[in-house]
Every structure is written in structure tokens, then in C-alpha cells.
Design a protein around this motif. Structure first.
Motif, mmCIF file in Angstrom:
data_model
loop_
_atom_site.group_PDB
_atom_site.id
_atom_site.type_symbol
_atom_site.label_atom_id
_atom_site.label_comp_id
_atom_site.label_asym_id
_atom_site.label_seq_id
_atom_site.Cartn_x
_atom_site.Cartn_y
_atom_site.Cartn_z
ATOM 1 N N GLN A 57 -13.252 -25.811 -10.946
ATOM 2 C CA GLN A 57 -13.737 -26.798 -9.985
ATOM 3 C C GLN A 57 -13.221 -28.171 -10.415
ATOM 4 N N LEU A 58 -12.773 -28.930 -9.443
ATOM 5 C CA LEU A 58 -12.389 -30.321 -9.683
ATOM 6 C C LEU A 58 -12.505 -31.048 -8.358
ATOM 7 N N ASP A 59 -13.450 -31.938 -8.281
ATOM 8 C CA ASP A 59 -13.647 -32.752 -7.088
ATOM 9 C C ASP A 59 -13.801 -34.188 -7.539
ATOM 10 N N ASN A 60 -13.046 -35.072 -6.912
ATOM 11 C CA ASN A 60 -13.320 -36.468 -7.193
ATOM 12 C C ASN A 60 -13.287 -37.282 -5.917
ATOM 13 N N ARG A 61 -13.938 -38.432 -6.002
ATOM 14 C CA ARG A 61 -14.125 -39.291 -4.838
ATOM 15 C C ARG A 61 -13.984 -40.737 -5.284
#
Length: 151
Positions: A91-95
Motif C-alpha cells: 500500500q502507498l497512498d499520498n496526498r
């Protein structure tokens, strides 16, 4: 998960443009050794970039593919690892978001990730944590280099 807010002396659009310029990441982003754009497309008002990034530290080098949504009208950048691709992340989510503030703008950065391998987590998890904590600082330093001392 890591999140931070920094006030910088630049406009929201200037900061958005820096984060959106993914091809330049190897020049200034901690651990980023290489980045190749594999594709670009436009969906309405947003640009979608698929990029393959190699991160490394000493003898450890990992490559992963992410899908980056560049929403210029909303001054929002969203990135996520492409499911099913090889790489270290399950998982890798950035904002990133950028809002006007007195003297410049507020830069909000959030990243949430999980490594696929427990061994890799034990080996480089702390290193990734430290690097991600420095990302917002790296973009601020880049803004100073590109735009000067103040916007």
C-alpha cells in the motif's frame, strides 16, 4: 501514516507545480534515485501520470509504479501504488493539497504505506519513515531554489 502541514512563502499554484513535476524528483527528493514517466492521460480537468520510481539507500534499491492524479483546479495531488505491480509496497497512498494562507500557502502532505515484506519492513521501515518526514521539507527547499526567497 505520516501527515504534516507547513506554511511556505509561495503561492498554492507554485507549490502544486513543483509537486506535479514528477520528472524532477530525482534531483532533490530523498531516496529517489530515478523516475520514468510510463504514461500520461487527461481525464476532464485532471492529468493522470503513471510513473516508475526507484528508491534506494546503500545496497538496497526498490522500484515501484504509481498512478499520480494532478488536479490543478483543486490544487490537489493524489498518488497511489499501482496494484499488481512489482515493488516493495503493498500500500502507498499520498496526498498533497495547497491552500492560500497569509504570506503564502499551507502545504498539507499525508502518506500512508505498508511494505509487502516483514523482512524489508524491519530493514528499511525506519529509513522510509525518516525520508517521508523530510519530503515536505525537500519540496519547500526546492521552491526556494526555483522561485527564490519569497514568492
Amino acid at each position: 501514516m505520516f501527515q504534516t502541514r507547513r506554511r511556505v512563502p509561495f503561492t498554492p499554484r507554485q507549490m502544486f507545480d513543483l509537486v506535479a513535476d514528477v520528472e524532477k524528483y530525482p534531483q532533490f527528493l530523498p531516496l529517489c534515485e530515478a523516475l520514468t514517466v510510463k504514461g500520461r492521460e487527461r481525464e476532464g480537468d485532471t492529468d493522470i501520470v503513471v510513473a516508475r520510481m526507484t528508491v534506494g539507500y546503500m545496497a538496497i534499491h526498490e522500484t515501484f509504479t504509481s498512478r499520480v492524479v494532478l488536479d490543478a483546479p483543486k490544487l490537489l495531488v493524489l498518488a497511489a501504488v499501482v496494484p499488481g505491480e512489482s515493488g516493495p509496497f503493498s500500500q502507498l497512498d499520498n496526498r498533497w493539497s495547497f491552500t492560500s494562507a497569509p504570506g503564502g500557502c499551507d502545504v498539507d502532505f499525508t502518506i500512508n504505506y505498508a511494505l509487502k515484506s516483514l523482512a524489508l519492513q524491519m530493514l528499511v521501515g525506519g529509513l522510509f519513515d525518516r525520508a517521508f518526514r523530510r519530503y515536505a521539507e525537500a519540496f519547500e527547499a526546492r521552491a526556494h531554489a526555483i522561485y527564490g526567497a519569497k514568492a
